[in-house]
Design an enzyme around this catalytic site. Structure first.
Site, PDB file in Angstrom:
ATOM      1  N   ALA A  14       0.810  -1.227   0.000  1.00  0.00           N
ATOM      2  CA  ALA A  14       0.000   0.000   0.000  1.00  0.00           C
ATOM      3  C   ALA A  14       0.840   1.273   0.000  1.00  0.00           C
ATOM      4  O   ALA A  14       0.304   2.368   0.134  1.00  0.00           O
ATOM      5  CB  ALA A  14      -0.952  -0.006   1.204  1.00  0.00           C
ATOM      6  N   SER A  37       3.539  -2.049   3.925  1.00  0.00           N
ATOM      7  CA  SER A  37       4.442  -2.098   2.777  1.00  0.00           C
ATOM      8  C   SER A  37       5.879  -2.122   3.268  1.00  0.00           C
ATOM      9  O   SER A  37       6.136  -2.038   4.469  1.00  0.00           O
ATOM     10  CB  SER A  37       4.159  -0.926   1.832  1.00  0.00           C
ATOM     11  N   ASP A  63       8.126  -6.794   5.326  1.00  0.00           N
ATOM     12  CA  ASP A  63       8.497  -7.531   4.108  1.00  0.00           C
ATOM     13  C   ASP A  63       7.604  -8.767   4.086  1.00  0.00           C
ATOM     14  O   ASP A  63       7.773  -9.674   4.923  1.00  0.00           O
ATOM     15  CB  ASP A  63       9.981  -7.925   4.169  1.00  0.00           C
ATOM     16  N   TYR A 165       7.757 -13.857 -12.944  1.00  0.00           N
ATOM     17  CA  TYR A 165       6.593 -13.019 -12.598  1.00  0.00           C
ATOM     18  C   TYR A 165       5.300 -13.720 -13.001  1.00  0.00           C
ATOM     19  O   TYR A 165       4.364 -13.838 -12.207  1.00  0.00           O
ATOM     20  CB  TYR A 165       6.737 -11.666 -13.313  1.00  0.00           C
ATOM     21  N   ALA A 167       4.744 -16.875 -13.510  1.00  0.00           N
ATOM     22  CA  ALA A 167       4.512 -18.102 -12.745  1.00  0.00           C
ATOM     23  C   ALA A 167       4.027 -17.790 -11.331  1.00  0.00           C
ATOM     24  O   ALA A 167       3.126 -18.461 -10.817  1.00  0.00           O
ATOM     25  CB  ALA A 167       5.788 -18.944 -12.706  1.00  0.00           C
TER      26      ALA A 167
END
Ligand SMILES: NC(=O)c1ccc[n+]([C@@H]2O[C@H](COP(=O)([O-])OP(=O)(O)OC[C@H]3O[C@@H](n4cnc5c(N)ncnc54)[C@H](OP(=O)(O)O)[C@@H]3O)[C@@H](O)[C@H]2O)c1
Length: 259
Positions: A14, A37, A63, A165, A167
């Protein structure tokens, strides 16, 4: 009464882009929003924006690739607001730690390092899984919950040279569908959005003028969507009581471009 009055929503990713737009919209609709975030500076900025407008938010610098950090974010949410009703998993990275480009690098799949595959999956698929696992004990016990995850139209189409990305995004979509089947009995809905929304990341992916022109020509609406109005608006509906029977859906929110 505001549509999401007193609901508690966590929005990951966000700090900017679509996540920021959704956080602003859910707050306007009355939710207490956890702006989650990776970068403290952007988290604080969005929280400030929401609070200055007289709405409710706290920040969480997290994270999502770390299961422990995500668990502690959810614990902090429940300690502050007493519940967690809504989880929107937007966060996603690519490249590798310390080599993060604004949009996914384009490389033949056989030349991509394990480090890059792992980082893309850790921040995307595993980040989404971590969030879902952490909120479920609360959502199951309250027998109510709304989860919205983020895939990609490019992943659905198998856009070349973006294999990690693509997958991870399709893995997220598959998990969403399976989870919808497993969680329906608890009153928890799970849906997946494949967006085409104007953010810095998308603009970077379309920086080649001829590629951008070709992309724009394919848009039936003639313009790209807005993070707060178009993404936030659809999400606000999906997490409301009006959408309580809608689950297991894949919604392509790209102004019709994929069709
Ligand atoms: N924009 C589009 O049209 C489009 C198209 C297809 C799919 N998507 C998907 O939709 C979502 C949002 O897209 P977007 O364009 O708004 O992306 P974006 O501008 O790149 O924003 C991503 C946000 O996620 C955060 N983030 C990244 N990795 C994280 C991690 N490990 N832990 C916590 N936060 C993390 C970023 O933080 P930092 O600021 O620290 O980097 C940033 O705030 C993504 O899942 C994207 O893959 C978007």
């Amino acid at each position: 009464m505001a549509k999401l009055a007193d609901k508690v929503a966590i929005v990951t990713g966000a700090g900017r882009g679509i996540g920021r737009g959704i956080a602003l919209r859910l707050a306007k609709d009355g939710a207490h929003v956890v702006v989650a975030s990776r970068s403290a500076a952007t988290v604080n900025k969005v929280v400030e924006e929401i609070k200055t407008a007289g709405m409710s938010a706290i920040g969480s610098t997290v994270d999502v690739g770390s299961d422990a950090q995500v668990k502690s974010m959810v614990a902090q949410t429940v300690a502050t607001f007493g519940a967690v009703d809504i989880l929107i998993n937007v966060a996603q990275s690519w490249g590798s730690p310390g080599r993060h480009a604004l949009s996914p690098p384009e490389t033949p799949f056989e030349d991509i390092s394990d480090e890059e595959w792992d980082y893309t999956f850790a921040t995307g698929f595993k980040g989404t899984l971590h969030g879902m696992r952490a909120v479920l004990p609360f959502m199951k016990s309250q027998r109510h919950g709304r989860i919205v995850n983020f895939g990609s139209p490019m992943a659905l189409a198998g856009k070349p040279y973006m294999a990690p990305y693509n997958a991870t995004k399709e893995a997220i979509r598959s998990l969403s569908l399976t989870a919808a089947h497993e969680l329906g009995a608890y009153g928890i809905t799970v849906n997946c959005i494949l967006p085409g929304i104007l953010t810095d990341a998308l603009a970077d992916n379309l920086k080649d003028p001829s590629q951008r022109e070709a992309f724009m020509k394919k848009l039936p609406m003639g313009h790209l969507g807005d993070p707060e109005h178009d993404a936030g608006g659809l999400i606000a509906f999906l997490v409301s009581d009006d959408a309580s029977y809608f689950t297991g859906g894949t919604l392509i929110l790209d102004g019709g471009a994929a069709h």
